[in-house]
Scaffold this active site. Structure first.
Site, PDB file in Angstrom:
ATOM      1  N   CYS A  96       0.007   4.221   2.640  1.00 55.34           N
ATOM      2  CA  CYS A  96      -0.017   3.865   3.963  1.00 55.34           C
ATOM      3  C   CYS A  96       1.198   3.631   4.583  1.00 55.34           C
ATOM      4  CB  CYS A  96      -0.302   2.580   4.258  1.00 55.34           C
ATOM      5  SG  CYS A  96      -1.860   1.721   3.217  1.00 55.34           S
ATOM      6  N   ASP A  97       2.298   3.626   3.449  1.00 57.59           N
ATOM      7  CA  ASP A  97       3.524   4.139   3.795  1.00 57.59           C
ATOM      8  C   ASP A  97       4.540   4.044   2.968  1.00 57.59           C
ATOM      9  OD1 ASP A  97       2.798   1.503   5.459  1.00 57.59           O
ATOM     10  OD2 ASP A  97       2.812   0.235   3.974  1.00 57.59           O
ATOM     11  N   CYS A 136       1.100  -1.619  -0.084  1.00 54.28           N
ATOM     12  CA  CYS A 136       0.241  -0.279   0.070  1.00 54.28           C
ATOM     13  C   CYS A 136       0.471   1.004  -0.196  1.00 54.28           C
ATOM     14  CB  CYS A 136      -0.590   0.166   1.411  1.00 54.28           C
ATOM     15  SG  CYS A 136      -1.518   1.480   1.245  1.00 54.28           S
TER      16      CYS A 136
END
Ligand code: NAP
Length: 310
Positions: free
Chosen positions: A136-137, A133
């Site tokens: 997200c990261d 992701c």
């Protein structure tokens, strides 16, 4: 035990649309959101191809869908379905983390999750340089050199997004042409930070505490070599989230629920919509349409049943 007319499993575009339509049909639906509110779309940094929503994050789109469904009375529970008793038919007993329900009709919209590569090092180094992701990261890879694995829409879209953080991105793809849509390809080929490594697969993700390299294999020449990298982003497709449904609902070889034209499954009163039953299109727009159809079909099924009882 709480008795419900319609219970919806999942909170992506299909589930939230089903909730909107079921609410407007006076069915007072309850939606159990699942582990990730909004599903995969909520983790998408930008949606550009959903008509009427010219641009914005997936999370923004999901918020609008939630607000619209709630405005007409849909109840949304931040809870997870643990089991469903399909064997005894309608009403279906549904156990969640917080509650037990009896639901006359079920609409399953549990979606799909990213597929793993299943290579050595992947499990151990997930969250330590390996990710599924970008939204997200991505931030953790500011100023770093990374690789993206895959050649579909997700891989190319995420590679473009990750250029905001990484200094250099190698896209590793097992063939020598991309599956991604033409507009995305054009942008990726033109991007100075993106390079392509063709005809190549990842055999291993390497590192002790965190990723420091991937072992690559060229499928045409057979050459195996280590490629230093600080991050590995994997986008090689999805698997349907069907663990609750196995043994009860008919599925195709890929594990996608088989539905008819009315979004019905092999069990009367159980409908499915969105990626749990769609190995083909997987767009927000198609999931929304399927969620709408499933709610209308559930409403028709419930009212026909009431007519027969009366
Ligand atoms: P996808 O279209 O199935 O692409 C998966 C990619 O991973 C393919 O390039 C595939 O290679 C590769 N792959 C699969 N297994 C692999 C393995 N074991 N090792 C190495 N490579 C592997 O999946 P996706 O990109 O996640 O997209 C899923 C669906 O969502 C698609 O229908 C897509 O159109 C849609 N989507 C749309 C958007 C959008 O903005 N329109 C954004 C994201 C997703 P091959 O090409 O050789 O098969």
């Amino acid at each position: 035990m709480q008795h419900e007319k319609v219970l919806i499993i999942g909170s992506g575009p299909a589930g939230l649309t089903a909730a909107l339509y079921a609410a407007r049909a006076n069915l007072n639906p309850i939606l159990i959101a699942g582990p990730q509110f909004g599903g995969q779309v909520a983790l998408t940094h930008e949606i550009e191809n959903y008509p009427g929503f010219p641009g914005g994050s997936g999370a923004d789109l999901i918020d609008l869908m939630k607000e619209q469904a709630e405005r007409f009375g849909a109840r949304i529970e931040m809870d997870v379905v643990l089991s469903v008793d399909f064997a005894h038919g309608s009403p279906f007993r549904v156990q969640t983390g917080n509650q037990e329900y009896l639901a006359e009709a079920l609409i399953v919209t549990s979606g799909a999750s990213p597929r793993m590569l299943n290579v050595p090092g992947e499990k151990e180094l997930t969250g330590r340089g390996t990710s599924y992701c970008g939204t997200c990261d991505g931030f953790f890879f500011r100023g770093k050199k990374i690789v993206v694995v895959g050649g579909g829409d997700s891989a190319i879209k995420e590679a473009l997004f990750l250029t905001k953080f990484a200094t250099h991105i190698d896209v590793i793809h097992r063939r020598d042409s991309l599956r991604a849509e033409a507009a995305l390809q054009k942008r990726a080929f033109a991007h100075e930070k993106i390079n392509f490594i063709w005809d190549t697969v990842v055999d291993e993700i390497m590192g002790t505490d965190k990723v420091n390299a991937v072992k690559l294999r060229n499928l045409k020449t057979g050459e195996v070599y280590e490629h230093p990298t600080e991050g590995v982003f994997i986008f090689v497709g999805h698997e349907p989230n069907n663990s609750l449904l196995k043994g009860a609902l008919n599925m195709d070889v890929g594990g996608y629920v088989i539905t008819d034209k009315h979004m019905g499954t092999n069990i009367e009163g159980v409908f499915a919509a969105g990626e749990i039953q769609d190995p083909l299109w997987k767009q927000v727009a198609t999931s929304v349409g399927q969620g709408c159809a499933a709610a209308i079909a559930a409403e028709e099924w419930l009212s026909q049943r009431e007519t027969v009882k009366a």
